[in-house]
Design an enzyme around this catalytic site. Sequence first.
Site, PDB file in Angstrom:
ATOM      1  CB  CYS A 187      35.043  28.999  48.423  1.00 39.14           C
ATOM      2  SG  CYS A 187      34.778  28.896  46.673  1.00 39.14           S
ATOM      3  CB  CYS A 197      33.110  31.209  45.060  1.00 42.78           C
ATOM      4  SG  CYS A 197      34.646  31.547  45.897  1.00 42.78           S
ATOM      5  CE  LYS A 217      30.966  35.342  43.324  1.00 43.10           C
ATOM      6  NZ  LYS A 217      32.148  35.926  43.894  1.00 43.10           N
ATOM      7  CE1 TYR A 240      37.167  39.362  43.354  1.00 42.10           C
ATOM      8  CE2 TYR A 240      38.726  40.805  44.442  1.00 42.10           C
ATOM      9  CZ  TYR A 240      38.456  39.811  43.527  1.00 42.10           C
ATOM     10  OH  TYR A 240      39.464  39.279  42.808  1.00 42.10           O
ATOM     11  CB  ALA A 297      30.779  46.018  48.822  1.00 43.38           C
ATOM     12  CD  GLU A 321      31.954  39.228  43.441  1.00 40.63           C
ATOM     13  OE1 GLU A 321      32.705  38.889  42.517  1.00 40.63           O
ATOM     14  OE2 GLU A 321      31.923  38.619  44.522  1.00 40.63           O
ATOM     15  CB  SER A 377      38.297  55.847  49.598  1.00 40.79           C
ATOM     16  OG  SER A 377      38.584  54.462  49.581  1.00 40.79           O
ATOM     17  NE  ARG A 431      36.313  36.776  53.803  1.00 38.02           N
ATOM     18  CZ  ARG A 431      35.243  36.091  54.187  1.00 38.02           C
ATOM     19  NH1 ARG A 431      34.042  36.647  54.113  1.00 38.02           N
ATOM     20  NH2 ARG A 431      35.342  34.864  54.628  1.00 38.02           N
ATOM     21  CG  HIS A 480      32.306  36.976  13.505  1.00 36.80           C
ATOM     22  ND1 HIS A 480      32.440  38.195  14.158  1.00 36.80           N
ATOM     23  CD2 HIS A 480      31.281  37.100  12.626  1.00 36.80           C
ATOM     24  CE1 HIS A 480      31.524  39.020  13.668  1.00 36.80           C
ATOM     25  NE2 HIS A 480      30.801  38.389  12.757  1.00 36.80           N
ATOM     26  CD  GLU A 507      34.656  38.653  16.674  1.00 37.49           C
ATOM     27  OE1 GLU A 507      35.308  38.417  15.644  1.00 37.49           O
ATOM     28  OE2 GLU A 507      33.407  38.609  16.706  1.00 37.49           O
TER      29      GLU A 507
HETATM   30  P1  NAP Z   1      38.372  44.189  50.778  1.00 39.80           P
HETATM   31  O1  NAP Z   1      38.901  43.855  49.422  1.00 39.80           O
HETATM   32  O2  NAP Z   1      39.324  44.242  51.911  1.00 39.80           O
HETATM   33  O3  NAP Z   1      37.630  45.616  50.682  1.00 39.80           O
HETATM   34  C1  NAP Z   1      37.037  46.233  51.781  1.00 39.80           C
HETATM   35  C2  NAP Z   1      36.137  47.365  51.324  1.00 39.80           C
HETATM   36  O4  NAP Z   1      35.467  47.911  52.455  1.00 39.80           O
HETATM   37  C3  NAP Z   1      36.894  48.510  50.672  1.00 39.80           C
HETATM   38  O5  NAP Z   1      36.066  49.094  49.707  1.00 39.80           O
HETATM   39  C4  NAP Z   1      37.119  49.461  51.867  1.00 39.80           C
HETATM   40  O6  NAP Z   1      37.248  50.819  51.501  1.00 39.80           O
HETATM   41  C5  NAP Z   1      35.810  49.284  52.611  1.00 39.80           C
HETATM   42  N1  NAP Z   1      35.931  49.591  54.052  1.00 39.80           N
HETATM   43  C6  NAP Z   1      36.836  49.086  54.902  1.00 39.80           C
HETATM   44  N2  NAP Z   1      36.616  49.568  56.138  1.00 39.80           N
HETATM   45  C7  NAP Z   1      35.544  50.401  56.051  1.00 39.80           C
HETATM   46  C8  NAP Z   1      34.829  51.190  56.986  1.00 39.80           C
HETATM   47  N3  NAP Z   1      35.195  51.243  58.258  1.00 39.80           N
HETATM   48  N4  NAP Z   1      33.776  51.901  56.555  1.00 39.80           N
HETATM   49  C9  NAP Z   1      33.413  51.853  55.246  1.00 39.80           C
HETATM   50  N5  NAP Z   1      34.044  51.128  54.320  1.00 39.80           N
HETATM   51  C10 NAP Z   1      35.107  50.407  54.711  1.00 39.80           C
HETATM   52  O7  NAP Z   1      37.238  43.188  51.225  1.00 39.80           O
HETATM   53  P2  NAP Z   1      36.168  42.254  50.559  1.00 39.80           P
HETATM   54  O8  NAP Z   1      35.419  42.895  49.445  1.00 39.80           O
HETATM   55  O9  NAP Z   1      35.396  41.737  51.705  1.00 39.80           O
HETATM   56  O10 NAP Z   1      37.019  41.057  49.927  1.00 39.80           O
HETATM   57  C11 NAP Z   1      37.845  40.255  50.762  1.00 39.80           C
HETATM   58  C12 NAP Z   1      38.691  39.336  49.922  1.00 39.80           C
HETATM   59  O11 NAP Z   1      37.887  38.286  49.404  1.00 39.80           O
HETATM   60  C13 NAP Z   1      39.313  40.050  48.752  1.00 39.80           C
HETATM   61  O12 NAP Z   1      40.685  40.280  48.999  1.00 39.80           O
HETATM   62  C14 NAP Z   1      39.109  39.136  47.590  1.00 39.80           C
HETATM   63  O13 NAP Z   1      40.344  38.648  47.089  1.00 39.80           O
HETATM   64  C15 NAP Z   1      38.273  37.981  48.086  1.00 39.80           C
HETATM   65  N6  NAP Z   1      37.099  37.830  47.205  1.00 39.80           N
HETATM   66  C16 NAP Z   1      37.239  37.342  45.956  1.00 39.80           C
HETATM   67  C17 NAP Z   1      36.144  37.269  45.108  1.00 39.80           C
HETATM   68  C18 NAP Z   1      36.291  36.768  43.699  1.00 39.80           C
HETATM   69  O14 NAP Z   1      37.279  36.162  43.397  1.00 39.80           O
HETATM   70  N7  NAP Z   1      35.335  37.062  42.814  1.00 39.80           N
HETATM   71  C19 NAP Z   1      34.896  37.665  45.548  1.00 39.80           C
HETATM   72  C20 NAP Z   1      34.785  38.156  46.827  1.00 39.80           C
HETATM   73  C21 NAP Z   1      35.899  38.249  47.635  1.00 39.80           C
HETATM   74  P3  NAP Z   1      38.685  51.514  51.205  1.00 39.80           P
HETATM   75  O15 NAP Z   1      38.992  51.235  49.772  1.00 39.80           O
HETATM   76  O16 NAP Z   1      38.433  52.943  51.500  1.00 39.80           O
HETATM   77  O17 NAP Z   1      39.675  50.889  52.150  1.00 39.80           O
END
Ligand code: NAP
Length: 501
Positions: free
Chosen positions: A71, A76, A79, A212, A214, A216, A234, A305, A484, A489
Amino acid sequence: MPIFFLSSFFSYCMHRLIQKINDCLAVPLQIIHYYLIKSHKEAAKYEKKVMVLDFVAPTPLGNSWGLGGTCVNVGCIPKKLMHQAALLGQALQDSRKFGWQFTEEVEHNWMTMTESVQNYIGSLNWGYRVALREKNVTYENAYGEFVGPHTVKATNKRGVEKLYTAERFLIATGERPRYLDIPGDKEYCISSDDLFSLPYCPGKTLVVGASYVALECAGFLAGLGLDVTIMVRSILLRGFDQDIANKIGEYMEEHGINFIREFVPIKVEQIEEGTPGRLKVIAKSTKGNQIIEGEYNTVLLAIGRDACTRKIGLDKVGVKINEKTGKIPVNDEEQTNVPYIYAVGDILEDKLELTPVAIQAGRLLVQRLYAGATSKCDYVNVPTTVFTPLEYGACGYSEEAAVEKFGEENIEVYHSHFWPLEWTVPSRDNNKCYAKIICNIQDNERVIGFHVLGPNAGEVTQGFAAAIKCGMTKEQLDSTIGIHPVCAEVCIRSHLIAQLS
Ligand code: NAP
């Protein structure tokens, strides 16, 4: 006996937890970074010895970082700061309509931003070290691995090994980015572990993934003026309200981000070395055999991850993990199947991967273990925000999940588009912001889902999350007087209308 915190990469929440644990206990484990400092009185009362093992394995490109976990160092914090850099670029454009005049062309300097962000992170790393020292927590920058009951081996970066024993252990080793396992991925692609300290502007960037991380990263890179493409396997933002996820996608597309949908990379080749160099990406359709190629300066993998649980000797002490995901199942007291070993954070099975959740779970765990408390972490109604260019704040059920859980006939959805006042003068993005509230008809129209898409969505959502936790009904929401003119609101009295089925 001491308490051990095993933490190779976990989030910064562990730091505070360590402090707390130091106040209350006496053992070593391998993680921890962030937690409320309890009084010295309490520390004296419990006289616990605490040790933290923290070690960052370098990325395939050789990057690593300091104390504080994902983080603080590669999540976080950088980012949100880089998202802010992008928002400032938009603000500069808006400012002309508010009368600001500047003749010089405005340019963004990647190195200036990165250095400023890294300097701030450095100050946080230092602050955590000092805080640990002040609380008499022994810190070792060493990799922890269970080698037998109540025993861990700590290996530092020079390969020097030491054995430690403890009464209890807390595992908070977090997750690291996944790779595609295709030719060229580890050699030429970067992950979010590399991006925030990249010593050159990434240039034309392909972001692979659609959750998320990707969206962000793609959002702020485009906001800084880069040519950005997102390759989506997808859907966008799996697990989130899909109505909102699609609105985020539309907004990003309208603001110049390219989307390649239903394709996955199968090979990455280097065309030219450099900072950045040039890469060729070959991708295949998920629906057929169509192959496409594209050239980019940088390929950022954000495809999920993996939990860092497979190389810390859990098998040696009998801690069960889900063999497929690597996640650790725990009971509602964050206890693994081995009673003296606990776990918090992103490595938990079926729990939310969010820093504040890990902080809360760790804080309450320590209070239960050493201060006679009984409260358990509530993993329901946790608010979160996705910092895409149009920010998305959410708390509770998505519409899809609410329909599945309660039945379509038992939920009522209220929604509205809105136009932030600040966006009217620069005439931008009319009716792109959106709010949606999902209520359970069978439970006095209690609000079970809150979703807002617009500026400062996190700030807006945080307050409503408190109300939702208190069991707010639609009637109570309607009887709340608005402020306001602010975006929030829209969520209250009469602004939201029932969705037509
Ligand atoms: P994630 O939520 O597991 O999403 C993975 C993404 O990659 C999905 O879109 C998935 O597509 C795609 N993907 C997976 N394998 C692939 C492949 N072989 N080829 C192409 N695309 C593929 O991962 P993440 O975005 O890295 O986030 C990890 C965790 O960090 C999250 O659970 C989240 O809670 C946390 N996080 C939180 C925040 C926040 O609070 N703002 C910010 C960042 C991260 P499909 O949908 O097709 O599976």
